[in-house]
Design a protein around this motif. Structure first.
Motif, PDB file in Angstrom:
ATOM      1  N   GLY A  18       0.949  11.344 -10.255  1.00  0.00           N
ATOM      2  CA  GLY A  18      -0.351  11.960 -10.403  1.00  0.00           C
ATOM      3  C   GLY A  18      -0.481  13.357  -9.843  1.00  0.00           C
ATOM      4  O   GLY A  18       0.498  14.061  -9.624  1.00  0.00           O
ATOM      5  N   PHE A  19      -1.739  13.756  -9.640  1.00  0.00           N
ATOM      6  CA  PHE A  19      -2.105  15.033  -9.030  1.00  0.00           C
ATOM      7  C   PHE A  19      -1.588  16.226  -9.830  1.00  0.00           C
ATOM      8  O   PHE A  19      -1.054  17.187  -9.276  1.00  0.00           O
ATOM      9  CB  PHE A  19      -1.632  15.083  -7.568  1.00  0.00           C
TER      10      PHE A  19
ATOM     11  N   ARG B 160      -8.746  13.452  -2.989  1.00  0.00           N
ATOM     12  CA  ARG B 160      -8.134  12.127  -3.117  1.00  0.00           C
ATOM     13  C   ARG B 160      -6.997  11.961  -2.109  1.00  0.00           C
ATOM     14  O   ARG B 160      -6.865  10.917  -1.470  1.00  0.00           O
ATOM     15  CB  ARG B 160      -7.618  11.927  -4.544  1.00  0.00           C
ATOM     16  N   ILE B 161      -6.182  12.997  -1.927  1.00  0.00           N
ATOM     17  CA  ILE B 161      -5.084  12.920  -0.958  1.00  0.00           C
ATOM     18  C   ILE B 161      -5.634  12.760   0.455  1.00  0.00           C
ATOM     19  O   ILE B 161      -5.123  11.954   1.244  1.00  0.00           O
ATOM     20  CB  ILE B 161      -4.201  14.173  -1.078  1.00  0.00           C
ATOM     21  N   GLU B 162      -6.680  13.516   0.780  1.00  0.00           N
ATOM     22  CA  GLU B 162      -7.298  13.365   2.106  1.00  0.00           C
ATOM     23  C   GLU B 162      -7.781  11.930   2.323  1.00  0.00           C
ATOM     24  O   GLU B 162      -7.630  11.382   3.424  1.00  0.00           O
ATOM     25  CB  GLU B 162      -8.474  14.321   2.236  1.00  0.00           C
ATOM     26  N   ALA B 163      -8.378  11.332   1.301  1.00  0.00           N
ATOM     27  CA  ALA B 163      -8.874   9.958   1.425  1.00  0.00           C
ATOM     28  C   ALA B 163      -7.718   8.992   1.682  1.00  0.00           C
ATOM     29  O   ALA B 163      -7.837   8.065   2.498  1.00  0.00           O
ATOM     30  CB  ALA B 163      -9.641   9.559   0.163  1.00  0.00           C
TER      31      ALA B 163
ATOM     32  N   ARG C 237       0.830  -1.199   0.000  1.00  0.00           N
ATOM     33  CA  ARG C 237       0.000   0.000   0.000  1.00  0.00           C
ATOM     34  C   ARG C 237       0.872   1.260   0.000  1.00  0.00           C
ATOM     35  O   ARG C 237       0.581   2.232  -0.707  1.00  0.00           O
ATOM     36  CB  ARG C 237      -0.939  -0.015   1.213  1.00  0.00           C
ATOM     37  N   ALA C 238       1.928   1.242   0.788  1.00  0.00           N
ATOM     38  CA  ALA C 238       2.825   2.406   0.836  1.00  0.00           C
ATOM     39  C   ALA C 238       3.466   2.661  -0.516  1.00  0.00           C
ATOM     40  O   ALA C 238       3.593   3.810  -0.952  1.00  0.00           O
ATOM     41  CB  ALA C 238       3.901   2.189   1.906  1.00  0.00           C
ATOM     42  N   ARG C 239       3.864   1.596  -1.203  1.00  0.00           N
ATOM     43  CA  ARG C 239       4.445   1.755  -2.539  1.00  0.00           C
ATOM     44  C   ARG C 239       3.396   2.292  -3.521  1.00  0.00           C
ATOM     45  O   ARG C 239       3.701   3.134  -4.376  1.00  0.00           O
ATOM     46  CB  ARG C 239       5.010   0.421  -3.029  1.00  0.00           C
ATOM     47  N   SER C 240       2.170   1.818  -3.392  1.00  0.00           N
ATOM     48  CA  SER C 240       1.121   2.252  -4.305  1.00  0.00           C
ATOM     49  C   SER C 240       0.831   3.740  -4.160  1.00  0.00           C
ATOM     50  O   SER C 240       0.750   4.471  -5.158  1.00  0.00           O
ATOM     51  CB  SER C 240      -0.160   1.442  -4.067  1.00  0.00           C
ATOM     52  N   ILE C 241       0.672   4.211  -2.936  1.00  0.00           N
ATOM     53  CA  ILE C 241       0.336   5.624  -2.772  1.00  0.00           C
ATOM     54  C   ILE C 241       1.541   6.515  -3.077  1.00  0.00           C
ATOM     55  O   ILE C 241       1.382   7.646  -3.540  1.00  0.00           O
ATOM     56  CB  ILE C 241      -0.230   5.924  -1.367  1.00  0.00           C
ATOM     57  N   SER C 242       2.749   6.000  -2.859  1.00  0.00           N
ATOM     58  CA  SER C 242       3.946   6.774  -3.202  1.00  0.00           C
ATOM     59  C   SER C 242       4.072   6.919  -4.711  1.00  0.00           C
ATOM     60  O   SER C 242       4.410   7.993  -5.221  1.00  0.00           O
ATOM     61  CB  SER C 242       5.199   6.111  -2.625  1.00  0.00           C
ATOM     62  N   ALA C 243       3.799   5.837  -5.436  1.00  0.00           N
ATOM     63  CA  ALA C 243       3.843   5.896  -6.899  1.00  0.00           C
ATOM     64  C   ALA C 243       2.727   6.787  -7.436  1.00  0.00           C
ATOM     65  O   ALA C 243       2.921   7.530  -8.410  1.00  0.00           O
ATOM     66  CB  ALA C 243       3.736   4.490  -7.488  1.00  0.00           C
ATOM     67  N   GLU C 244       1.545   6.729  -6.796  1.00  0.00           N
ATOM     68  CA  GLU C 244       0.444   7.605  -7.210  1.00  0.00           C
ATOM     69  C   GLU C 244       0.839   9.071  -7.023  1.00  0.00           C
ATOM     70  O   GLU C 244       0.566   9.915  -7.882  1.00  0.00           O
ATOM     71  CB  GLU C 244      -0.810   7.288  -6.400  1.00  0.00           C
ATOM     72  N   MET C 245       1.509   9.365  -5.923  1.00  0.00           N
ATOM     73  CA  MET C 245       1.976  10.740  -5.690  1.00  0.00           C
ATOM     74  C   MET C 245       3.012  11.132  -6.727  1.00  0.00           C
ATOM     75  O   MET C 245       2.998  12.243  -7.249  1.00  0.00           O
ATOM     76  CB  MET C 245       2.577  10.833  -4.279  1.00  0.00           C
ATOM     77  N   HIS C 246       3.904  10.225  -7.047  1.00  0.00           N
ATOM     78  CA  HIS C 246       4.983  10.503  -7.991  1.00  0.00           C
ATOM     79  C   HIS C 246       4.428  10.800  -9.395  1.00  0.00           C
ATOM     80  O   HIS C 246       4.946  11.666 -10.096  1.00  0.00           O
ATOM     81  CB  HIS C 246       5.937   9.312  -8.040  1.00  0.00           C
TER      82      HIS C 246
ATOM     83  N   VAL D 178       3.291  18.094  -0.537  1.00  0.00           N
ATOM     84  CA  VAL D 178       1.857  18.395  -0.551  1.00  0.00           C
ATOM     85  C   VAL D 178       1.484  19.181   0.700  1.00  0.00           C
ATOM     86  O   VAL D 178       0.702  20.138   0.648  1.00  0.00           O
ATOM     87  CB  VAL D 178       1.034  17.089  -0.659  1.00  0.00           C
ATOM     88  N   VAL D 179       2.050  18.774   1.826  1.00  0.00           N
ATOM     89  CA  VAL D 179       1.808  19.509   3.069  1.00  0.00           C
ATOM     90  C   VAL D 179       2.269  20.954   2.916  1.00  0.00           C
ATOM     91  O   VAL D 179       1.589  21.889   3.360  1.00  0.00           O
ATOM     92  CB  VAL D 179       2.522  18.822   4.249  1.00  0.00           C
ATOM     93  N   MET D 180       3.419  21.159   2.280  1.00  0.00           N
ATOM     94  CA  MET D 180       3.893  22.527   2.056  1.00  0.00           C
ATOM     95  C   MET D 180       2.886  23.314   1.215  1.00  0.00           C
ATOM     96  O   MET D 180       2.638  24.497   1.460  1.00  0.00           O
ATOM     97  CB  MET D 180       5.252  22.507   1.359  1.00  0.00           C
ATOM     98  N   ARG D 181       2.309  22.679   0.212  1.00  0.00           N
ATOM     99  CA  ARG D 181       1.290  23.332  -0.614  1.00  0.00           C
ATOM    100  C   ARG D 181       0.058  23.680   0.217  1.00  0.00           C
ATOM    101  O   ARG D 181      -0.519  24.773   0.085  1.00  0.00           O
ATOM    102  CB  ARG D 181       0.909  22.429  -1.780  1.00  0.00           C
ATOM    103  N   PHE D 182      -0.374  22.742   1.042  1.00  0.00           N
ATOM    104  CA  PHE D 182      -1.543  22.998   1.883  1.00  0.00           C
ATOM    105  C   PHE D 182      -1.272  24.160   2.835  1.00  0.00           C
ATOM    106  O   PHE D 182      -2.162  24.972   3.108  1.00  0.00           O
ATOM    107  CB  PHE D 182      -1.914  21.752   2.658  1.00  0.00           C
TER     108      PHE D 182
END
Length: 205
Positions: free
Chosen positions: A104-105, A135-138, A93-102, A166-170
């Motif tokens: 996407g968005f 999506r990031i919040e989810a 799961r950690a790899r999946s969301i890290s790749a999605e961040m890399h 992303v936190v910096m953006r928020f």
């Protein structure tokens, strides 16, 4: 090791491996390159075949570029730090969301670009960017609920480093966030490695 990075104020990709190295107290030499200067490309190409930052130069002198490749390399070289979760399911799961961040968005990246100095609440709140925020919040909510916090998979790791820009953006653009997401963003912001990064960015002005 050496880590080639761009300006700390704006280089989100550089921030990710830098945070891991700093948080886990792994010795490295920092090679900063100011971006958008006449000699920027020339300086980067001295180290990075891609012509982009970041780039890790291993102890063996091998270049590793792209943030995700760099953090995978660090996880392999320093398994004692458990940068990925030790549990196989959590690690997947950690790899999946890290790749999605890399990968996407795109709307968030374009409409709310990282600038750690900037404070412009309400700016960049386009429908596409806010859909990315949702999506990031989810993702954060699911990980924190499943693993109990304080970070996405318990202790700080690669997944948190991938979402730190992303936190910096928020922090800059203040999109509407749930209490859970806001609290997580505050914990990331207060992490000593993140504090050190943002403090150093202040000297670039």
């Amino acid at each position: 090791m050496k880590l080639l990075i761009g300006d700390k104020s704006v280089s989100s990709w550089s921030m990710r491996p830098w945070l891991l190295l700093t948080h886990f107290d792994i010795p490295f030499d920092e090679i900063p390159v100011r971006l958008d200067r006449p000699d920027t490309k020339e300086q980067i190409l001295r180290y990075s075949p891609s012509g982009k930052v970041p780039c890790l130069i291993t102890d063996a002198g091998e270049p590793v570029w792209e943030s995700l490749a760099i953090v995978e390399t660090l996880a392999e070289q320093y398994p004692q730090h458990a940068m990925w979760p030790r549990d196989a399911s959590a690690r997947a799961r950690a790899r999946s969301i890290s790749a999605e961040m890399h990968a996407g968005f795109a709307d968030l990246r374009s409409d709310m670009p990282m600038d750690v100095h900037k404070r412009a609440p309400g700016t960049g709140h386009t429908p596409g960017a806010l859909a990315n925020v949702a999506r990031i919040e989810a993702i954060w909510q699911e990980c924190l609920n499943t693993h109990g916090g304080p970070f996405l998979f318990g202790e700080f790791g690669i997944a948190d480093a991938m979402f730190a820009p992303v936190v910096m953006r928020f922090n800059s653009y203040a999109p509407p966030l749930s209490d859970v997401a806001r609290a997580y963003a505050e914990r990331v912001t207060a992490l000593p490695a993140v504090v050190a990064w943002t403090a150093a960015a202040g000297s670039e002005r």
